[in-house]
Each structure stands twice: as C-alpha cells, then as structure tokens.
Scaffold this active site. Structure first.
Site, short mmCIF file in Angstrom:
data_model
loop_
_atom_site.label_atom_id
_atom_site.label_comp_id
_atom_site.label_asym_id
_atom_site.label_seq_id
_atom_site.Cartn_x
_atom_site.Cartn_y
_atom_site.Cartn_z
N GLY A 48 3.32 2.70 10.86
CA GLY A 48 4.19 3.86 10.67
C GLY A 48 4.87 4.34 11.92
CD GLU A 91 -5.06 -1.11 8.75
OE1 GLU A 91 -4.08 -0.86 8.06
OE2 GLU A 91 -6.08 -0.39 8.81
CG HIS A 140 -5.39 1.81 5.56
ND1 HIS A 140 -4.89 2.79 6.40
CD2 HIS A 140 -4.36 0.97 5.31
CE1 HIS A 140 -3.62 2.54 6.64
NE2 HIS A 140 -3.27 1.45 5.98
CE LYS A 189 -0.05 3.40 4.78
NZ LYS A 189 0.21 3.54 6.21
CD GLU A 214 -2.61 5.75 6.76
OE1 GLU A 214 -1.51 5.47 7.25
OE2 GLU A 214 -2.83 5.75 5.53
CB SER A 238 5.95 -1.50 11.64
OG SER A 238 5.49 -0.18 11.84
CG ASN A 252 -1.79 1.21 1.31
OD1 ASN A 252 -2.00 1.92 0.32
ND2 ASN A 252 -2.32 1.48 2.50
#
Length: 250
Positions: A172, A166, A94, A11, A96, A212, A9
């Site tokens: 991140g 996730e 996701h 992003k 985010e 990660s 991904n």
C-alpha cells in the site's frame, strides 16, 4: 508443476453492491489457462460471492479466521462457519493482522492447525518490516515466521499450504520489491522449506509475492523462477487491472 495463483485480497473494501458489480464483470472474463484465480471479499459477502461464482473457475477465500472451533469470541468467525458457506481457503498471518491486531507466530500456528484440521487450504503470509531489511535481518525474520508458524506440520499437511511473501514496506505504499529482491527472498523461502522438509515439498509449494503488484510490474515479477503468482491488494478491486495481472504470466 507448481500452481500459478493470482489472489485478490480486498481487505475492508467493497460493500454488497460493489461486490456484485465486480462479480458481474468478472464472470465475463476469460481466465488464463493454468492460472488459479482467487478473491477474498469481506466476511459479509463471502456466501453471496461463493454462490455467484461457484460455476466459474474462481476460488473464494476468507481473509482471516479464529483459532477456536467455537466459543465466546464476539465478532470472530470459525473454520466451520466458513466451510458452511462454501469457503475452504483462508489467508492467515497477513502483515496487517500481525501489526494491527498483534497476531504472533504462536497464535498463527494455532490458526493454521485449526484450518488444516478442518481440511482447509491456508495462504500463509510472511514478510519483514523496512527496519528489518535496513539492518540486514530480513532473512532471520522470515525464517522465524516460517519455523514458528509452519514447521511443526507434517509433510502431508504441505499439500494444503500456499506461502505469500509480502515485504511490509511495499504494501500500500507504492513501493515494490525489485524482481531480483522478490526472487532472492522466494528462493530463500524455498530453500528454508527444503532444509526443514525435502526438496520435493519445497519444489511443489506455491510462493506468491504480495506488495504493490500492478499490471505494469506483474509480468516482470512473475517471470522470476521462484515467484508463482501474487497476493494482490488494491489492484484486485478493479476487474480490468486484476485480469491484466492474471494474464501477466509468460
């Protein structure tokens, strides 16, 4: 046997020139047998990427899509638009999208419905915040995300569903769930699906870990019984590290 998947991904990274540099290197690689390799570039580079790798064993994936077929939704992209440029797989839910763009389970259920209606495959993301884990509510959060986002589907729909777990606290941040934590949650997800549907569906759905994943920890994570691969963020932007992860299955 469940599909082993490594999905990158990207992003909001990689412009056209950077994408092309990546693709030139990627097409020189030998993809491990039995591993499905996926990449999710920016919307602006989807068609170019699809055209570039259509003769290679790489699936190009969209990072998001709108729940409506068409309409006055400035800046949005529909399932039909994605399919028109060769894209048949989409990431939905996701963390985010959930946290920054306030996408809730009801909205994501609509997006899932639209994707499946358009015969697309969905990588459906679930995951808890650190506060949920610290208060021992992480299983409850994952259950709700699954139930409200996916459990309205028919059994036949599940052939087009991939789950990505996730933990938000490990995205991140450099933090990673331990292999044992990943396995514990993946097993819980599989049992939750089995209880709602059947052992057969639960046994056949691929569940990816995202958070990660790097070349130096991928092998240990992927060795867990219920981890079928990874949804990779930063490490997928470099061909060398991405391929090391793709080769991390035992």
């Amino acid at each position: 046997m469940r599909q082993k998947i490594v999905a990158g991904n990207w992003k909001m990274n990689n412009d056209m020139a950077e994408t092309e540099m990546f693709l030139v290197q990627l097409k020189k690689q030998v993809i491990p047998e039995g591993v499905s390799l996926m990449i999710a570039p920016a919307f602006t580079n989807l068609n170019h990427t699809y055209q570039s790798v259509k003769d290679h064993p790489v699936t190009v994936v969209a990072q998001n899509m709108h729940q409506s077929e068409k309409g006055a939704f400035t800046g949005e992209v529909s399932a039909a638009m994605l399919k028109s440029v060769g894209i048949k797989t989409v990431i939905l839910g996701h963390s985010e999208r959930r946290s920054i763009f306030n996408e809730d389970n009801d909205l994501l259920a609509e997006k899932v419905n639209t994707a499946l209606k358009n015969e697309m495959t969905v990588i459906f993301c679930v995951g808890e915040e650190l506060s949920h884990r610290e208060t021992d509510n992480h299983f409850k959060v994952i259950s709700e995300q699954l139930e409200e986002g996916l459990f309205h589907l028919s059994e036949t729909n599940w052939k087009n569903i991939i789950i990505a777990y996730e933990p938000v606290w490990a995205i991140g941040t450099g933090e990673t769930a331990s292999p044992e934590q990943a396995q514990e949650m993946h097993a819980f997800i599989r049992k939750t699906i089995a209880d709602a549907y059947s052992n057969t569906i639960a046994k056949n759905v691929s569940i990816l870990y995202g958070g990660s994943v790097k070349p130096d920890n991928a092998s240990e994570i992927f060795s867990q019984d219920d981890v079928d691969g990874g949804l990779i963020g930063g490490a997928s932007l470099n061909v060398e590290s991405f391929m090391k992860i793709a080769n991390a299955f035992e």
